[in-house]
Design a protein around this motif. Structure first.
Motif, short mmCIF file in Angstrom:
data_model
loop_
_atom_site.label_atom_id
_atom_site.label_comp_id
_atom_site.label_asym_id
_atom_site.label_seq_id
_atom_site.Cartn_x
_atom_site.Cartn_y
_atom_site.Cartn_z
N VAL A 1 -3.68 -64.98 -10.33
CA VAL A 1 -4.58 -63.75 -10.14
C VAL A 1 -3.81 -62.43 -9.65
CG1 VAL A 1 -6.45 -63.00 -8.91
CG2 VAL A 1 -6.66 -65.17 -9.90
N TYR B 1 -12.41 -50.45 -8.90
CA TYR B 1 -12.81 -50.32 -10.31
C TYR B 1 -14.17 -49.88 -10.40
CZ TYR B 1 -8.68 -52.05 -12.94
OH TYR B 1 -7.45 -51.88 -13.32
N CYS C 1 -1.96 -61.08 -12.62
CA CYS C 1 -2.79 -59.98 -13.44
C CYS C 1 -3.26 -58.86 -12.92
CB CYS C 1 -3.89 -61.07 -13.76
SG CYS C 1 -3.93 -62.51 -14.82
N ILE C 2 -3.48 -58.97 -11.41
CA ILE C 2 -3.74 -57.61 -10.73
C ILE C 2 -2.74 -56.79 -10.79
CG2 ILE C 2 -4.34 -56.72 -8.43
CD1 ILE C 2 -6.10 -59.25 -8.02
N LEU D 1 -8.55 -59.35 -4.28
CA LEU D 1 -9.39 -59.31 -5.52
C LEU D 1 -10.66 -58.62 -5.35
CD1 LEU D 1 -9.72 -60.37 -8.62
CD2 LEU D 1 -11.23 -62.23 -7.73
N TYR E 1 -6.73 -56.92 -14.53
CA TYR E 1 -7.90 -57.20 -14.13
C TYR E 1 -9.13 -56.95 -14.89
CZ TYR E 1 -12.03 -56.77 -11.10
OH TYR E 1 -13.08 -56.82 -10.62
N SER E 2 -9.98 -57.75 -14.95
CA SER E 2 -11.26 -57.70 -15.58
C SER E 2 -12.31 -58.75 -14.88
CB SER E 2 -10.94 -58.28 -17.02
OG SER E 2 -10.71 -59.85 -16.88
N ASP F 1 -3.59 -63.50 -20.73
CA ASP F 1 -3.95 -64.09 -19.39
C ASP F 1 -3.59 -65.50 -19.60
OD1 ASP F 1 -4.65 -61.53 -18.82
OD2 ASP F 1 -6.87 -61.90 -18.88
N VAL G 1 -9.76 -54.52 -5.20
CA VAL G 1 -9.72 -54.02 -6.77
C VAL G 1 -10.76 -53.90 -7.45
CG1 VAL G 1 -8.63 -54.63 -8.84
CG2 VAL G 1 -7.24 -55.22 -6.90
N ALA G 2 -11.60 -55.08 -7.17
CA ALA G 2 -13.10 -54.77 -7.80
C ALA G 2 -13.86 -53.66 -7.35
CB ALA G 2 -13.60 -56.50 -7.52
N LEU H 1 -11.99 -62.12 -15.02
CA LEU H 1 -10.81 -62.73 -13.84
C LEU H 1 -11.36 -62.95 -12.47
CD1 LEU H 1 -7.76 -63.32 -13.16
CD2 LEU H 1 -7.79 -60.98 -12.48
N TYR H 2 -12.46 -62.06 -12.13
CA TYR H 2 -13.18 -62.20 -11.01
C TYR H 2 -14.09 -63.41 -10.82
CZ TYR H 2 -16.39 -61.15 -7.18
OH TYR H 2 -17.24 -60.95 -6.04
#
Length: 783
Positions: A225, A286, A228-229, A279, A234-235, A389, A282-283, A238-239
């Motif tokens: 994870v 976004y 990916c970040i 995470l 990130y998407s 991923d 980052v979310a 992923l969350y």
């Protein structure tokens, strides 16, 4: 009509492919199960090794007394006089799985014994692991790669070594749980489904119940994870894949008694929580970026990052304070030995003494994964073409598992699925290229055109033919619907150009991957030979190297096959010739077998949870006879069991393990010093051995009367004559020695009664030779 026929043909081809894949998977499951039955065919249906006997005994208790008694079971036959709480110190996944299988089979009127179910649990779950490998690899690179990886895993020797029939250990079900958890994580990552995320948490819970290696999952997934970040991938998927796993998985893990609050209190789990916070930060960034203008977004990001840094530092300070309060910084001994391979040998000799905790040698890689070691790099390259991923996760999996397998040979078991996945991807891609090359050039051979592969003219002809096909299809469409398409004539022309360009481009790309026909055929033949060599090696490993149970040994000589059944002979003697409450002392390796097969109380066993207790036994074995008798007598020990291989050449005996007894005992009791047992730094048992070595209890119990076997006392394991050949035991007596001298059992002699009220004979008194009273006083050893 042509398009409809093409669609029907594609659907039919897809359905046939699914049916064929299903039958191939059935055959792979049968292969995985049957290749692990050599131990039953060659020997008998028996539990192997040491730890499986404890699991078998626990499963017997579960099926007989029920789940509630199992959770509350206090076992007073182990670790005397301390005992052991079984429900709170065992990973229950294997026991509950086998117990459920036994209950289900008996409910269906299939009356199998508990032992039979335990023997075949590992082969059953090896088939499940092969199918889980198919699902995981299919999510990464497609069906072909999945089928190839599944058939490779079904036969890989590293996995066979811990899943043959009779190997009733935690890894029997844990490897399936590991692969299936990874599959559900990748599936959630590809689909963004909350349903699969919930199943992923449940699979992780089953893994926690099954094996302590679950910490590998809860550290590998956060690493992916974070990767990916950092790489900007990130998407929301992923969350969804990670957040429910941390929340639900941690809550479920805390329900397992052996884990409990360690799921949130130990350093092995802190990485998952840190990445969980990152995470969410980052979310949030976004989310803010989607609702604010660019100018306001910069201000908001500055604020969020500032608050996030403060929160992270506060969390880190709390974690550091908690970790600093622990002598091992919150890490378990086995985890520290993985991060620092020298840690166990320096500070925890009980961990370093286990053979499967030693680093592997290069030949062991070839033995356990064979040709897969050469295919793994090709699989890694294939994962980068293109990188997704899912493919980045399996690359991270193989990299970390290679490191851990290099630290501890037991973790070759974790490397095996990753190596099989990478090899399956490599083989699938290679066969795809070679078969496409042959298929592309076969029509030309049939037409006797014989074009040279890679020729520019042939490439141009292919491109031109495709151009004409595109033009014909466009002309037909135009003639069918002239009136309807007249207003959109200009837009259709604009769409036609990129369609033609895409078709031409795809044909050129395919043309670049076409290899010469001869090279393709030769490469396929070489891959088939490579696969045949792998199959032969795997069958040999399953039949010869990993099928023999450690409790029944065999050897081949010029006069045929010899079977050594000394262990069961010794345990049967203990069961039939000793009292039920008698205590038996031995080195911890044989504790589980003694409890399960002889049904006698032991001082230490393979759980190794109390280092001081094990050091006490090691000190007794390292001490002179009188001091050892005092130690064993204080523990109510009545019998002492030692394993000796000097007569038949069995190398895993107690003499070869003796230095670990000295080191472990000396770690707690300083008067035991390893140099006292070494001559110029060498471990010897011959005439050059030190007096301390020749007079310790282990030496005497192993070599007592050994000179009577051949008149010389030649040790076939150490390949030398023993130093002290003729001696008597004063505090122990030999009560049983097996047929091949592999197991020897001694009984502690009772103290001789003192004769009170007697005074020493005065020197002035006359000596009367006929007095019986004076004879008794003279023969009394305590005066």
């Amino acid at each position: 009509m042509a398009a409809l026929e093409n669609a029907k043909g594609t659907a039919l081809r897809y359905a046939c492919g699914n049916v064929l894949s299903f039958f191939i998977l059935i055959l792979i499951g049968v292969l995985a199960f049957s290749i692990r039955l050599f131990s039953v065919i060659k020997y008998e249906s028996v539990i192997h090794e040491f730890d499986p006997y404890f699991n078998y005994r626990v499963t017997q208790f579960l099926t007989k007394n029920g789940i509630y008694d199992f959770w509350n079971w206090f076992d007073d036959r182990t670790w005397y006089p301390l005992g052991r709480v079984i429900g709170g110190t065992v990973y229950p996944g294997l026991t509950l799985t086998a117990g459920s299988l036994w209950w289900l089979l008996n409910s269906l009127n299939i009356p199998l014994s508990v032992e039979t179910v335990c023997v075949f649990t590992a082969p059953i779950f090896s088939a499940n692991a092969a199918w889980a490998t198919y699902l995981l690899t299919k999510e990464v690179k497609g069906t072909g790669a999945g089928l190839t990886a599944a058939v490779v895993l079904a036969m890989v020797p590293s996995y066979i070594s811990r899943s043959v029939a009779g190997s009733y250990d935690n890894e029997a079900v844990a490897i399936f749980a590991l692969i299936f958890t990874f599959y559900l994580y990748i599936k959630t990552l590809n689909t963004g489904s909350l349903f699969y995320a919930t199943l992923n948490a449940l699979a992780y819970f089953y893994m926690v119940c099954s094996w302590g290696g679950y910490t590998f999952i809860i550290n590998l997934i956060p690493m992916h994870v974070l990767l990916c970040i950092v790489t900007g991938r990130y998407s929301s998927r992923l969350y969804i894949a990670y957040a429910p796993l941390v929340v639900l998985g941690t809550l479920l893990a805390a329900l397992v008694p052996v884990v409990g609050f360690n799921a949130v209190m130990t350093s092995e789990h802190f990485a998952s929580f840190l990445v969980f916070i990152i995470l969410h930060v980052v979310a949030l960034v976004y989310y803010i970026k989607g609702i604010l203008s660019p100018k306001m977004f910069k201000v908001a990001v500055t604020l969020v990052v500032s608050v996030g840094v403060v929160v992270c530092f506060a969390m880190m300070a709390v974690l550091v304070a908690m970790v600093a309060s622990s002598p091992t910084k919150g890490w378990s001994g086995r985890s520290l030995s993985l991060l620092d391979p020298t840690y166990a040998s320096k500070y925890i000799p009980i961990i370093a003494s286990v053979s499967e905790h030693q680093p592997p040698t290069w030949p062991s890689y070839f033995m356990d994964i064979n040709v897969l070691a050469f295919l793994v790099p090709a699989g890694i390259i294939s994962c980068f073409l293109p990188l997704s991923d899912a493919s980045s996760f399996v690359v991270l999996y193989i990299v970390t598992s290679v490191y851990f397998s290099g630290v501890m040979v037991r973790l070759m078991l974790v490397l095996a699925p990753a190596a099989c996945i990478m090899s399956g991807i490599a083989l699938s891609e290679a066969f795809s290229v070679f078969t496409r090359s042959i298929k592309f050039q076969m029509p030309k051979l049939l037409d006797d055109s014989d074009p040279v592969p890679g020729d520019i003219t042939s490439g141009n002809s292919v491109v031109q033919s495709n151009q004409t096909k595109v033009e014909k299809h466009s002309a037909a469409d135009k003639s069918e619907g002239t009136l309807k398409e007249r207003p959109q004539k200009k837009s259709k022309k604009k769409e036609k150009e990129p369609l033609e360009k895409a078709s031409i481009k795809s044909q050129i790309e395919k043309k670049l991957l076409v290899l010469p026909l001869e090279s393709s055929v030769l490469a396929i033949l070489l891959l088939v030979l490579l696969g045949a060599f792998y199959v032969v090696h795997c069958v040999w490993a399953a039949a010869e190297a990993y099928s023999a149970p450690s409790i029944v040994l065999t050897s081949h000589s010029h006069d045929g096959l010899h079977v050594f059944d000394d262990f069961r002979e010794a345990y049967a003697w203990l069961s039939h010739n000793t009292e039920v409450n008698d205590k038996v002392a031995s080195w911890w390796d044989y504790g589980y077998q003694t409890t399960a097969m002889a049904n006698r109380t032991v001082i230490v066993d393979n759980n190794t949870w109390n280092n001081t207790h094990i050091a006490t036994v090691g000190t007794a074995m390292s001490s002179p006879e009188k001091a050892a008798w005092d130690i064993f007598n204080s523990l109510d020990v009545k019998y002492v069991l030692v394993v000796f291989g000097g007569l038949v050449g069995y190398p895993s005996d107690d003499i070869n393990k003796f230095l670990w007894m000295v080191r472990i005992g000396g770690g707690v009791f300083p008067h035991i010093k390893e140099p006292d047992y070494l001559r110029d730094g060498q471990y010897r048992i011959d005439s050059q051995a030190t007096p301390t070595m020749l007079n310790c209890l282990m030496y005497k119990l192993s070599y007592y009367r050994f000179v009577e076997t051949d008149g010389k006392g030649f040790d076939r394991v150490r390949r030398t004559e023993i130093g002290k050949k003729y001696f008597k035991l004063s505090h122990f007596e030999e009560v049983f020695t097996t047929h091949h001298w592999m197991v020897r059992i001694y009984k502690l002699k009772p103290l001789k009664n003192r004769i009170r009220g007697k005074t020493k004979k005065s020197k002035s008194s006359p000596k009367t030779s006929g007095s019986k009273k004076d004879e008794r006083v003279k023969k009394n050893p305590w005066h």
